[in-house]
Design a protein around this motif. Sequence first.
Motif, PDB file in Angstrom:
ATOM      1  N   PRO A  93      18.065 -70.299 -41.129  1.00 42.00           N
ATOM      2  CA  PRO A  93      16.636 -70.366 -40.835  1.00 42.00           C
ATOM      3  C   PRO A  93      15.781 -69.952 -42.026  1.00 42.00           C
ATOM      4  N   TRP A  94      14.455 -69.891 -41.775  1.00 41.25           N
ATOM      5  CA  TRP A  94      13.504 -69.629 -42.857  1.00 41.25           C
ATOM      6  C   TRP A  94      13.000 -68.200 -42.908  1.00 41.25           C
ATOM      7  N   ASN A  95      13.394 -67.335 -41.982  1.00 41.84           N
ATOM      8  CA  ASN A  95      12.808 -65.987 -41.976  1.00 41.84           C
ATOM      9  C   ASN A  95      13.447 -65.044 -42.993  1.00 41.84           C
ATOM     10  N   TYR A  96      14.763 -65.154 -43.196  1.00 42.06           N
ATOM     11  CA  TYR A  96      15.470 -64.381 -44.227  1.00 42.06           C
ATOM     12  C   TYR A  96      16.338 -65.366 -44.997  1.00 42.06           C
ATOM     13  N   PRO A  97      15.767 -66.200 -45.845  1.00 42.76           N
ATOM     14  CA  PRO A  97      16.536 -67.304 -46.432  1.00 42.76           C
ATOM     15  C   PRO A  97      17.797 -66.879 -47.170  1.00 42.76           C
ATOM     16  N   LEU A  98      17.706 -65.898 -48.065  1.00 46.74           N
ATOM     17  CA  LEU A  98      18.889 -65.510 -48.833  1.00 46.74           C
ATOM     18  C   LEU A  98      19.826 -64.631 -48.012  1.00 46.74           C
ATOM     19  N   MET A  99      19.273 -63.743 -47.215  1.00 43.73           N
ATOM     20  CA  MET A  99      20.120 -62.826 -46.453  1.00 43.73           C
ATOM     21  C   MET A  99      20.947 -63.576 -45.409  1.00 43.73           C
ATOM     22  N   MET A 100      20.354 -64.546 -44.741  1.00 40.88           N
ATOM     23  CA  MET A 100      21.117 -65.339 -43.772  1.00 40.88           C
ATOM     24  C   MET A 100      22.199 -66.173 -44.471  1.00 40.88           C
ATOM     25  N   LEU A 101      21.881 -66.656 -45.666  1.00 39.46           N
ATOM     26  CA  LEU A 101      22.887 -67.349 -46.472  1.00 39.46           C
ATOM     27  C   LEU A 101      24.056 -66.415 -46.757  1.00 39.46           C
ATOM     28  N   ALA A 102      23.745 -65.193 -47.175  1.00 42.23           N
ATOM     29  CA  ALA A 102      24.793 -64.240 -47.544  1.00 42.23           C
ATOM     30  C   ALA A 102      25.628 -63.837 -46.338  1.00 42.23           C
ATOM     31  N   TRP A 103      24.980 -63.561 -45.211  1.00 42.62           N
ATOM     32  CA  TRP A 103      25.705 -63.108 -44.022  1.00 42.62           C
ATOM     33  C   TRP A 103      26.804 -64.089 -43.631  1.00 42.62           C
ATOM     34  N   LYS A 104      26.505 -65.374 -43.710  1.00 43.01           N
ATOM     35  CA  LYS A 104      27.486 -66.370 -43.266  1.00 43.01           C
ATOM     36  C   LYS A 104      28.398 -66.833 -44.403  1.00 43.01           C
ATOM     37  N   THR A 105      27.815 -67.090 -45.553  1.00 37.88           N
ATOM     38  CA  THR A 105      28.590 -67.655 -46.655  1.00 37.88           C
ATOM     39  C   THR A 105      29.644 -66.688 -47.177  1.00 37.88           C
ATOM     40  N   ALA A 106      29.307 -65.401 -47.256  1.00 41.19           N
ATOM     41  CA  ALA A 106      30.264 -64.427 -47.795  1.00 41.19           C
ATOM     42  C   ALA A 106      31.532 -64.378 -46.944  1.00 41.19           C
ATOM     43  N   ALA A 107      31.384 -64.313 -45.622  1.00 43.07           N
ATOM     44  CA  ALA A 107      32.557 -64.286 -44.741  1.00 43.07           C
ATOM     45  C   ALA A 107      33.324 -65.597 -44.814  1.00 43.07           C
ATOM     46  N   PHE A 387      27.398 -58.353 -35.856  1.00 48.10           N
ATOM     47  CA  PHE A 387      26.069 -58.703 -35.353  1.00 48.10           C
ATOM     48  C   PHE A 387      26.128 -60.048 -34.641  1.00 48.10           C
ATOM     49  N   GLY A 388      25.649 -60.091 -33.414  1.00 54.21           N
ATOM     50  CA  GLY A 388      25.617 -61.344 -32.659  1.00 54.21           C
ATOM     51  C   GLY A 388      25.218 -61.069 -31.231  1.00 54.21           C
ATOM     52  N   GLY A 394      23.403 -66.798 -27.967  1.00 53.13           N
ATOM     53  CA  GLY A 394      24.515 -67.375 -28.709  1.00 53.13           C
ATOM     54  C   GLY A 394      25.804 -66.589 -28.609  1.00 53.13           C
ATOM     55  N   PHE A 395      26.730 -66.919 -29.497  1.00 57.72           N
ATOM     56  CA  PHE A 395      28.049 -66.282 -29.510  1.00 57.72           C
ATOM     57  C   PHE A 395      28.609 -66.328 -30.922  1.00 57.72           C
ATOM     58  N   GLY A 396      29.590 -65.471 -31.176  1.00 58.77           N
ATOM     59  CA  GLY A 396      30.135 -65.333 -32.527  1.00 58.77           C
ATOM     60  C   GLY A 396      29.463 -64.172 -33.230  1.00 58.77           C
ATOM     61  N   LYS A 397      30.070 -63.722 -34.331  1.00 62.81           N
ATOM     62  CA  LYS A 397      29.557 -62.557 -35.045  1.00 62.81           C
ATOM     63  C   LYS A 397      29.351 -62.856 -36.527  1.00 62.81           C
ATOM     64  N   ASP A 398      28.266 -62.316 -37.058  1.00 63.11           N
ATOM     65  CA  ASP A 398      28.072 -62.185 -38.497  1.00 63.11           C
ATOM     66  C   ASP A 398      28.367 -60.737 -38.870  1.00 63.11           C
ATOM     67  N   LEU A 399      28.751 -60.515 -40.116  1.00 67.32           N
ATOM     68  CA  LEU A 399      28.984 -59.186 -40.676  1.00 67.32           C
ATOM     69  C   LEU A 399      30.208 -58.506 -40.050  1.00 67.32           C
ATOM     70  N   GLY A 400      30.692 -57.505 -40.776  1.00 62.06           N
ATOM     71  CA  GLY A 400      31.852 -56.759 -40.319  1.00 62.06           C
ATOM     72  C   GLY A 400      33.133 -57.583 -40.355  1.00 62.06           C
ATOM     73  N   GLN A 401      34.227 -56.935 -40.034  1.00 60.23           N
ATOM     74  CA  GLN A 401      35.526 -57.605 -40.018  1.00 60.23           C
ATOM     75  C   GLN A 401      35.528 -58.774 -39.040  1.00 60.23           C
ATOM     76  N   ALA A 403      33.385 -60.961 -38.437  1.00 55.90           N
ATOM     77  CA  ALA A 403      32.815 -62.198 -38.978  1.00 55.90           C
ATOM     78  C   ALA A 403      33.875 -63.087 -39.607  1.00 55.90           C
ATOM     79  N   LEU A 404      34.914 -62.483 -40.162  1.00 58.04           N
ATOM     80  CA  LEU A 404      35.982 -63.272 -40.788  1.00 58.04           C
ATOM     81  C   LEU A 404      36.663 -64.183 -39.773  1.00 58.04           C
ATOM     82  N   ASN A 405      36.825 -63.687 -38.543  1.00 61.05           N
ATOM     83  CA  ASN A 405      37.499 -64.482 -37.522  1.00 61.05           C
ATOM     84  C   ASN A 405      36.750 -65.755 -37.163  1.00 61.05           C
TER      85      ASN A 405
END
Length: 417
Positions: A93-107, A387-388, A394-401, A403-405
């Motif tokens: 989304p557009w509210n936290y452009p880089l942070m939302m990218l990082a939360w999902k892309t890093a995992a 976080f989720g 919705g469902f699923g998690k960002d961040l933490g261990q 998120a990898l799953n």
Amino acid sequence: LFLIVCMFVFSRLADLMEQHQEELATIESIDSGAVYTLALKTHIGMSVQTFRYFAGWCDKIQGCTIPINQARPNRNLTFTKKEPIGVCAIVIPWNYPLMMLAWKTAACLAAGNTVVLKPAQVTPLTALKFAELTALAKFPKGVVNILPGSGSLVGQRLSDHPDVRKLGFTGSTEIGKQIMKSCAVSNVKKVSLELGGKSPLIIFNDCDLDKAVRMGMSSVFFNKGENCIAAGRLFIEESIHDTFVERVVNEIKKMKIGDPLDRSTDHGPQNHKAHLDKLVEYCEKGVKERANLVFGGKQVNRPGFFFEPTVFTDVQDHMYIAIEESFGPIMIISKFSNGLRANATEYGLASGVFTRDISKALYVSEKLQAGTVFINTYNKTDVAAPFGGFKQSGFGKDLGQEALNEYLKIKCVTVEY
């Protein structure tokens, strides 16, 4: 060796993001309207922390051995392997452009996948700068792909594409439902969705009132209210209701609204005109339904998409503003004396409780139907904490261990010998 290289490039990327943090914060502020000081600390700061955190997970993804056939335990070996999914699409989304990218892309990358990321159409700039930094960090070509464009075209194509095996999305519940349907019809993609919210914040009369006022304001007005876990409705115990409202209004009057690049600004512009218009309409509906507009409710009389921090009281459960998310700096207050209606919503992203009675706080936290519960604080997310949401959040998690799953598949292997 491969895992060591992964950790190294992740760490190098985090270092490069930190070296360019002021440039990234400026781009983020210009593109999203976030106040520069907040963009630097949160939008960029947490993005750097996220990549550093997941760098440490690159060599720690492992399965387990499982004892089976207990009658003849020495004749069988069963173990699981966690494997990358493959090509993953991410829509942010557009509210936290880089942070939302990082939360999902890093995992996603730490799990060993490649990613095609679609930034929001109105805020693509930090994603493009991020792509440049991944090249400088020596990510292999084709691992990170940024694909700007509209949701109806690019987002839909990613949902439909047969080579994409996972799609992670943050956005509205309405669009999330469409994505889930498209992913099912195309090739039964794995999906994780972080959607809308109407997070309740319950403030009891035995709270630390100074902190409750301060954090209550932050729960609504943080990042101009363009915050998925913003407190969508505050429930204030009747005996402190009037004092709480009076103190909030007095603090709002002290807030400086203006240029987000000005380091002294407290409250910047909304992201785009269509969103500003929706906030104006939202407040008009509240007034029409006879909620009490205590403060604000209109566009600021100056150039730009500035909207006044707003407070409504006497909000009843059936009202539009009690049910629907504003995604803006609008505080919705209902008083209570006996009983709570905090779960009377289709959303379940976050929630909060303020009380000095820890037993009460823990009891309420058990009853709240939300993926995150804050006690005597708010907006306190951390890269190590999952976080989720629940229900239509919705469902699923960002961040933490956990998120990898979201970006791994589990294979079970059984050997008889």
